[in-house]
Design an enzyme around this catalytic site. Structure first.
Site, PDB file in Angstrom:
ATOM      1  N   CYS A  65       0.871  -1.175   0.000  1.00 11.15           N
ATOM      2  CA  CYS A  65       0.000   0.000   0.000  1.00 11.15           C
ATOM      3  C   CYS A  65       0.903   1.219   0.000  1.00 11.15           C
ATOM      4  O   CYS A  65       1.697   1.403   0.925  1.00 11.15           O
ATOM      5  CB  CYS A  65      -0.911   0.004   1.224  1.00 11.15           C
ATOM      6  SG  CYS A  65      -1.896   1.512   1.385  1.00 11.15           S
ATOM      7  N   ASN A 115       0.350   4.691   0.169  1.00 10.74           N
ATOM      8  CA  ASN A 115       0.142   5.655   1.247  1.00 10.74           C
ATOM      9  C   ASN A 115       0.363   5.013   2.609  1.00 10.74           C
ATOM     10  O   ASN A 115       0.857   5.655   3.536  1.00 10.74           O
ATOM     11  CB  ASN A 115      -1.264   6.251   1.156  1.00 10.74           C
ATOM     12  CG  ASN A 115      -1.364   7.302   0.069  1.00 10.74           C
ATOM     13  OD1 ASN A 115      -0.460   8.109  -0.106  1.00 10.74           O
ATOM     14  ND2 ASN A 115      -2.455   7.293  -0.676  1.00 10.74           N
ATOM     15  N   GLU A 117     -10.802   0.811  -4.815  1.00 10.96           N
ATOM     16  CA  GLU A 117      -9.837  -0.097  -4.184  1.00 10.96           C
ATOM     17  C   GLU A 117     -10.460  -1.420  -3.760  1.00 10.96           C
ATOM     18  O   GLU A 117     -11.492  -1.439  -3.090  1.00 10.96           O
ATOM     19  CB  GLU A 117      -9.219   0.567  -2.948  1.00 10.96           C
ATOM     20  CG  GLU A 117      -8.153   1.591  -3.261  1.00 10.96           C
ATOM     21  CD  GLU A 117      -7.296   1.896  -2.047  1.00 10.96           C
ATOM     22  OE1 GLU A 117      -6.596   0.974  -1.572  1.00 10.96           O
ATOM     23  OE2 GLU A 117      -7.328   3.041  -1.570  1.00 10.96           O
ATOM     24  N   ARG A 118      -9.807  -2.499  -4.157  1.00 14.93           N
ATOM     25  CA  ARG A 118     -10.221  -3.806  -3.652  1.00 14.93           C
ATOM     26  C   ARG A 118      -9.851  -3.870  -2.175  1.00 14.93           C
ATOM     27  O   ARG A 118      -8.874  -3.259  -1.741  1.00 14.93           O
ATOM     28  CB  ARG A 118      -9.564  -4.939  -4.447  1.00 14.93           C
ATOM     29  CG  ARG A 118      -8.072  -5.047  -4.276  1.00 14.93           C
ATOM     30  CD  ARG A 118      -7.488  -6.219  -5.043  1.00 14.93           C
ATOM     31  NE  ARG A 118      -6.081  -6.396  -4.701  1.00 14.93           N
ATOM     32  CZ  ARG A 118      -5.314  -7.369  -5.156  1.00 14.93           C
ATOM     33  NH1 ARG A 118      -5.815  -8.262  -5.993  1.00 14.93           N
ATOM     34  NH2 ARG A 118      -4.051  -7.478  -4.786  1.00 14.93           N
ATOM     35  N   CYS A 178      -5.066   6.539  -3.501  1.00 12.95           N
ATOM     36  CA  CYS A 178      -4.403   5.234  -3.515  1.00 12.95           C
ATOM     37  C   CYS A 178      -3.009   5.438  -4.093  1.00 12.95           C
ATOM     38  O   CYS A 178      -2.865   5.774  -5.275  1.00 12.95           O
ATOM     39  CB  CYS A 178      -5.191   4.232  -4.350  1.00 12.95           C
ATOM     40  SG  CYS A 178      -4.354   2.636  -4.525  1.00 12.95           S
ATOM     41  N   THR A 208      -0.345   3.322  -4.693  1.00 11.99           N
ATOM     42  CA  THR A 208       0.099   2.413  -5.762  1.00 11.99           C
ATOM     43  C   THR A 208      -0.726   2.618  -7.030  1.00 11.99           C
ATOM     44  O   THR A 208      -0.227   2.415  -8.138  1.00 11.99           O
ATOM     45  CB  THR A 208       0.006   0.947  -5.309  1.00 11.99           C
ATOM     46  OG1 THR A 208      -1.316   0.670  -4.830  1.00 11.99           O
ATOM     47  CG2 THR A 208       1.026   0.637  -4.216  1.00 11.99           C
TER      48      THR A 208
END
EC number: 5.1.1.7
Length: 249
Positions: free
Chosen positions: A69, A71, A182-183, A192, A194
């Site tokens: 992740c 962040n 986001e999943r 997000c 990435t």
């Protein structure tokens, strides 16, 4: 359990220290619940490591594990330096590999490393997509209007490809705007890391932007990305929100 609440460009996290690995999926789901828990996009557990400054366990809002992740990695580095007193230049182990970070007061830069994989563009549900793995998989669609973002469409693409879903608009060669489904959260989030990294890298790969850009996510908190020496770098502010104890009954 003592915990710390952090925010990074719109994503929020619950962070705690632990001395051993274990399955904390149920705990993560409880803590991240915005109605009956603390409320967060993710739960981060900081663990000791013999070789690196620390190791983490990262859990999504729904209790599922995630390798990486963006962040979250910046929030973890800020926590490690300011709370655990680790050197501001650090490296730590994630499920996606080693992350290097530099902390300068409230700003944190991380290297997301080399891009794991990129697939060719394809057409589906009336849009053009490309899949890029920046530690976790991201579907990216370049659009002229971010109002095209459709949660139901994102759900379908996420379920079929088991990937996060991003819509990106190129404002100019130095600035992008991004929205991400986001999943693990199973909804649009305010940011997000990435995902923004995947959008930037694909735009750079297709010669649409320079190797250093600003990106504005839905939160409006602008962050910086750069691509140098085949590595993806991500920098922005991190906010310590509060700390407290969580009691189990």
């Amino acid at each position: 359990m003592k915990f710390y609440k952090y925010c990074a460009s719109g994503n929020d996290f619950v962070i705690t220290n632990a001395d051993r690995k274990e399955d904390r999926s149920a705990l993560a789901k409880e803590l991240c619940n915005r109605y009956e828990g603390i409320g967060a996009d993710g739960f981060i557990v900081i663990l000791p490591h013999e070789k690196y400054d620390f190791e983490w366990e990262f859990y999504n809002n729904d209790g599922s594990r995630a390798a990486m992740c963006g962040n979250g990695s910046r929030a973890a580095a800020h926590f490690a330096h300011h709370i655990n007193k680790i050197n501001p230049n650090m490296s730590f182990l994630t499920g996606a590999g080693i992350i290097k970070a530099k902390v300068n007061q409230d700003k944190v830069e991380v290297s997301l490393g080399k891009i794991k994989s990129v697939q060719n563009t394809f057409e589906e549900l009336g849009k053009t997509w490309q899949l890029c793995n920046t530690g976790v998989p991201h579907l990216v669609h370049f659009c002229q209007n971010l109002d095209e973002f459709d949660t139901m469409l994102c759900q379908k693409m996420r379920q079929k490809y088991n990937a996060n879903v991003n819509f990106v608009k190129i404002l100019d060669e130095n600035h992008l705007k991004v929205r991400t489904y986001e999943r693990g959260v199973e909804d649009e989030t305010l940011a997000c890391g990435t995902g923004m990294g995947a959008c930037f890298y694909l735009a750079f790969l297709n010669k649409k932007v320079q190797n250093k850009v600003k990106i504005t996510p839905k939160s409006g908190e602008e962050v910086g990305f750069a691509y140098k020496n085949e590595e993806l770098f991500f920098e922005g502010k991190v906010k310590y929100c509060f700390e407290a104890n969580y009691n189990f009954f």
